[in-house]
Design an enzyme around this catalytic site. Structure first.
Site, mmCIF file in Angstrom:
data_model
loop_
_atom_site.group_PDB
_atom_site.id
_atom_site.type_symbol
_atom_site.label_atom_id
_atom_site.label_comp_id
_atom_site.label_asym_id
_atom_site.label_seq_id
_atom_site.Cartn_x
_atom_site.Cartn_y
_atom_site.Cartn_z
ATOM 1 N N SER A 19 68.325 17.515 -31.762
ATOM 2 C CA SER A 19 68.457 16.070 -32.047
ATOM 3 C C SER A 19 67.151 15.343 -31.749
ATOM 4 O O SER A 19 67.117 14.113 -31.694
ATOM 5 C CB SER A 19 69.587 15.479 -31.202
ATOM 6 O OG SER A 19 69.333 15.695 -29.826
ATOM 7 N N HIS A 149 85.918 -18.132 -58.112
ATOM 8 C CA HIS A 149 85.839 -17.170 -59.237
ATOM 9 C C HIS A 149 84.501 -17.258 -59.982
ATOM 10 O O HIS A 149 84.432 -16.929 -61.166
ATOM 11 C CB HIS A 149 86.984 -17.385 -60.238
ATOM 12 C CG HIS A 149 88.347 -17.470 -59.625
ATOM 13 N ND1 HIS A 149 89.181 -16.382 -59.493
ATOM 14 C CD2 HIS A 149 89.014 -18.517 -59.080
ATOM 15 C CE1 HIS A 149 90.311 -16.760 -58.914
ATOM 16 N NE2 HIS A 149 90.237 -18.053 -58.639
ATOM 17 N N SER A 270 56.752 -7.216 -61.278
ATOM 18 C CA SER A 270 57.013 -5.998 -62.036
ATOM 19 C C SER A 270 55.696 -5.317 -62.366
ATOM 20 O O SER A 270 54.679 -5.983 -62.536
ATOM 21 C CB SER A 270 57.760 -6.377 -63.314
ATOM 22 O OG SER A 270 57.553 -5.403 -64.310
ATOM 23 N N LYS A 276 57.237 -11.533 -64.085
ATOM 24 C CA LYS A 276 58.402 -11.350 -63.230
ATOM 25 C C LYS A 276 58.209 -11.780 -61.780
ATOM 26 O O LYS A 276 57.176 -11.552 -61.167
ATOM 27 C CB LYS A 276 58.820 -9.878 -63.224
ATOM 28 C CG LYS A 276 59.411 -9.434 -64.543
ATOM 29 C CD LYS A 276 60.833 -9.913 -64.708
ATOM 30 C CE LYS A 276 61.768 -8.906 -64.096
ATOM 31 N NZ LYS A 276 63.135 -9.357 -64.123
ATOM 32 N N GLU A 283 67.861 -8.400 -52.574
ATOM 33 C CA GLU A 283 68.529 -7.231 -53.153
ATOM 34 C C GLU A 283 68.628 -6.097 -52.135
ATOM 35 O O GLU A 283 69.644 -5.394 -52.060
ATOM 36 C CB GLU A 283 67.776 -6.749 -54.390
ATOM 37 C CG GLU A 283 67.879 -7.705 -55.559
ATOM 38 C CD GLU A 283 66.988 -7.283 -56.726
ATOM 39 O OE1 GLU A 283 67.524 -7.051 -57.808
ATOM 40 O OE2 GLU A 283 65.761 -7.179 -56.538
ATOM 41 N N TYR A 310 83.684 16.353 -24.767
ATOM 42 C CA TYR A 310 82.452 16.344 -25.551
ATOM 43 C C TYR A 310 82.485 17.470 -26.568
ATOM 44 O O TYR A 310 82.918 18.585 -26.280
ATOM 45 C CB TYR A 310 81.214 16.511 -24.650
ATOM 46 C CG TYR A 310 79.932 16.557 -25.466
ATOM 47 C CD1 TYR A 310 79.299 15.386 -25.863
ATOM 48 C CD2 TYR A 310 79.386 17.771 -25.892
ATOM 49 C CE1 TYR A 310 78.158 15.404 -26.648
ATOM 50 C CE2 TYR A 310 78.242 17.807 -26.679
ATOM 51 C CZ TYR A 310 77.631 16.622 -27.058
ATOM 52 O OH TYR A 310 76.503 16.658 -27.846
ATOM 53 N N GLN A 315 76.676 14.552 -31.640
ATOM 54 C CA GLN A 315 75.234 14.381 -31.796
ATOM 55 C C GLN A 315 74.892 13.855 -33.194
ATOM 56 O O GLN A 315 73.932 13.092 -33.353
ATOM 57 C CB GLN A 315 74.537 15.725 -31.546
ATOM 58 C CG GLN A 315 73.045 15.715 -31.803
ATOM 59 C CD GLN A 315 72.394 17.040 -31.424
ATOM 60 O OE1 GLN A 315 72.375 17.422 -30.263
ATOM 61 N NE2 GLN A 315 71.883 17.751 -32.412
HETATM 62 N N1 ARG Z 1 71.759 16.064 -27.886
HETATM 63 C C1 ARG Z 1 73.109 15.974 -27.435
HETATM 64 C C2 ARG Z 1 73.829 14.805 -28.123
HETATM 65 O O1 ARG Z 1 73.185 13.988 -28.669
HETATM 66 C C3 ARG Z 1 73.129 15.768 -25.968
HETATM 67 C C4 ARG Z 1 74.320 16.346 -25.293
HETATM 68 C C5 ARG Z 1 74.308 17.839 -25.395
HETATM 69 N N2 ARG Z 1 75.382 18.408 -24.666
HETATM 70 C C6 ARG Z 1 75.751 19.664 -24.828
HETATM 71 N N3 ARG Z 1 76.728 20.091 -24.128
HETATM 72 N N4 ARG Z 1 75.151 20.471 -25.660
HETATM 73 O O2 ARG Z 1 75.026 14.725 -28.105
#
Ligand code: ARG
Length: 482
Positions: A19, A149, A270, A276, A283, A310, A315
């Site tokens: 991550s 409308h 444009s 333009k 947008e 967990y 993640q």
């Molecule tokens: N990078 C993980 C997340 O964002 C952190 C927690 C990881 N925990 C684990 N037991 N692998 O959730």
């Protein structure tokens, strides 16, 4: 971390599980969580002051060197710990993670960073609401067409219209604040999910990190992502309100409408059509609304089938939060800038205010008030008048009333003055009180909105100040050991 239990991981698998890219959002928060945890471990006698001093000094180097100096690991938590151990050795650095898990750690980091994002967003939103109110004050008597409308409906004023948006955005502010109170709770001390046998002081880390309170149940503390769902839902709601403003700015700046000119800085041209001027910023706000709604859907869908507690799936929910926060914050800023620099074509707006028989409702109301006939009968008389296309005069109204209901309205009290005042948009607007466009009433509503805005400023300062004080406390407590 894995070397004793598992064999090495190939680079592509590490990339898949890592991550680290989105962990840049929580790098600062993670260092602070580490510092608070270490201070608490020391105070509770779980690690020595000497160990604490070495760890805390190394952490300040790690913070200064930044995320790019960290070794490759599956996430920021492991990377900081690896770097720390590299710097001070395992016998010292390896003590930082005592009584903690990455599960409570990451939840704490996300909450801290999200807290900051919410504070920034609420501040920008106060600014946007102020822009709307300031412009409303300048346009209390500026007539504009009101629509339902996307068809001309009844005349109103620009102030009335702007305040409609300001009202919606005040509720968005409250929703962000509601999310804030539940985001600002500390999961730290929950460890993996079952708490820990080390005598950690959860209230102390809660205090050092500026949280309002702790999440009592340790399993809930690591598993919960409702705080993210709630925040991103508030973002999606806010973006939807901004998107509606954007859609109006786009429509109103077309040559067909020609109600406004968007300032050049919020427009693009444009590559082929030299004439333009395109409303690209508006947008993109409308477009990013789709992305933020997608982020909300993403987080909900990732979380919905996860058993306690967990799971690594979580993640993948976090990056949606950051992209949504970034898009929303920028969109609030852009909207404020666009509205603040807009040119309003007042003459055209006034001309258009009565187009499309927009005075028809007022005329029907006048027939009811002057003649005592039922509203439905009046509605039919005016409806027929519009259909025949005859200009609305006392004579024409009388003829139609006779043919429809066999009554002469001039005998029942209708006169030329009443008819012509029904056709005068400003005269009509002045009678529409009760949250309507009547200038006196708009002035009353502006005062209420300004009072709430002031109260929200105070609330915002108090929230920010609380966090700042906690960060100062953390610095002071850390300084005792280094
Ligand atoms: N990078 C993980 C997340 O964002 C952190 C927690 C990881 N925990 C684990 N037991 N692998 O959730």
């Amino acid at each position: 971390m894995r070397k004793a239990r598992l064999s090495a991981q190939p680079a592509d698998v590490l990339r898949f599980t890592s991550s680290i890219d989105s962990d840049k959002w929580i790098f600062d928060a993670d260092v602070n969580v580490d510092r608070a945890h270490v201070v608490m471990l020391t105070e509770e006698g779980i690690i020595t002051a000497e160990t604490s001093s070495l760890i805390l000094s190394a952490l300040s180097v790690i913070r200064a060197e930044g995320i790019s100096a960290l070794p490759p690991e599956e996430d920021i938590h492991a990377a900081i710990e690896s770097k720390l151990i590299e710097m001070v050795g395992e016998d010292t650095g390896g003590r930082m993670h005592t009584g903690r898990s990455r599960n409570d750690e990451v939840a704490t980091c996300i909450r801290m960073r999200l807290r900051d994002e919410l504070l920034k967003m609420m501040r920008e939103l106060i600014g946007l609401r102020q822009v709307l109110i300031t412009h409303a004050k300048e346009h209390i008597e500026t007539l504009i067409p009101g629509f339902t409308h996307t068809q001309h409906a009844q005349p109103t004023t620009l102030a009335h219209h702007l305040l409609a948006h300001a009202g919606a955005l005040a509720r968005d502010f409250d929703r962000l604040g509601g999310a804030y109170t539940r985001v600002n709770q500390s999961p730290l001390g929950a460890a993996a999910f079952a708490g820990t046998g080390f005598p950690v002081n959860r209230m102390r880390t809660c205090e050092l990190l500026g949280f309002n309170d702790t999440i009592e149940n340790s399993m809930d503390a690591v598993a919960a992502r409702d705080f993210m769902i709630e925040s991103v839902a508030a973002f999606a709601n806010l973006m939807t309100d901004l998107s509606r403003i954007a859609a109006e700015l786009i429509l109103w700046s077309t040559s067909e409408f020609d109600y406004i000119t968007i300032d050049d800085r919020y427009a693009s041209t444009s590559s082929i059509m030299p004439q333009k001027k395109n409303p690209d910023v508006a947008e993109l706000i409308r477009g990013k609304t789709g992305s933020v709604i997608a982020a909300a859907t993403g987080i909900l869908t990732i979380a919905k089938a996860l058993p306690m507690s967990y799971n690594r799936d979580l993640q993948d929910a976090t990056p949606h939060l950051w992209s949504a926060a970034q898009d929303t914050l920028a969109s609030v800023r852009m909207t404020a800038g666009m509205i603040d620099t807009i040119t309003i074509h007042e003459e055209n707006l006034a001309r258009q205010a009565t187009a499309g028989f927009a005075m028809a409702t007022e005329l029907a109301d006048t027939l009811v008030r002057s003649c005592g006939i039922s509203f439905r009968t009046a509605h039919q008389i005016v409806g027929r008048l519009v259909r025949t296309g005859v200009p609305p005069s006392l004579k024409a109204i009388d003829e139609i009333a006779v043919s429809i209901a066999n009554i002469r309205l001039s005998d029942l009290g209708l006169d030329e003055t009443a008819v012509s005042s029904a056709l005068d948009p400003m005269a009509s607007v002045r009678t529409h009180t009760g949250g309507g466009p009547a200038p006196d009433d708009v002035t009353r509503v502006i005062a209420i909105f300004e009072e709430k805005l002031d109260a929200d400023r105070v609330l915002h300062n108090r929230r920010s100040e609380r966090v700042n004080l906690a960060m100062q406390l953390l610095d002071r407590e850390t300084a005792r050991y280094v």
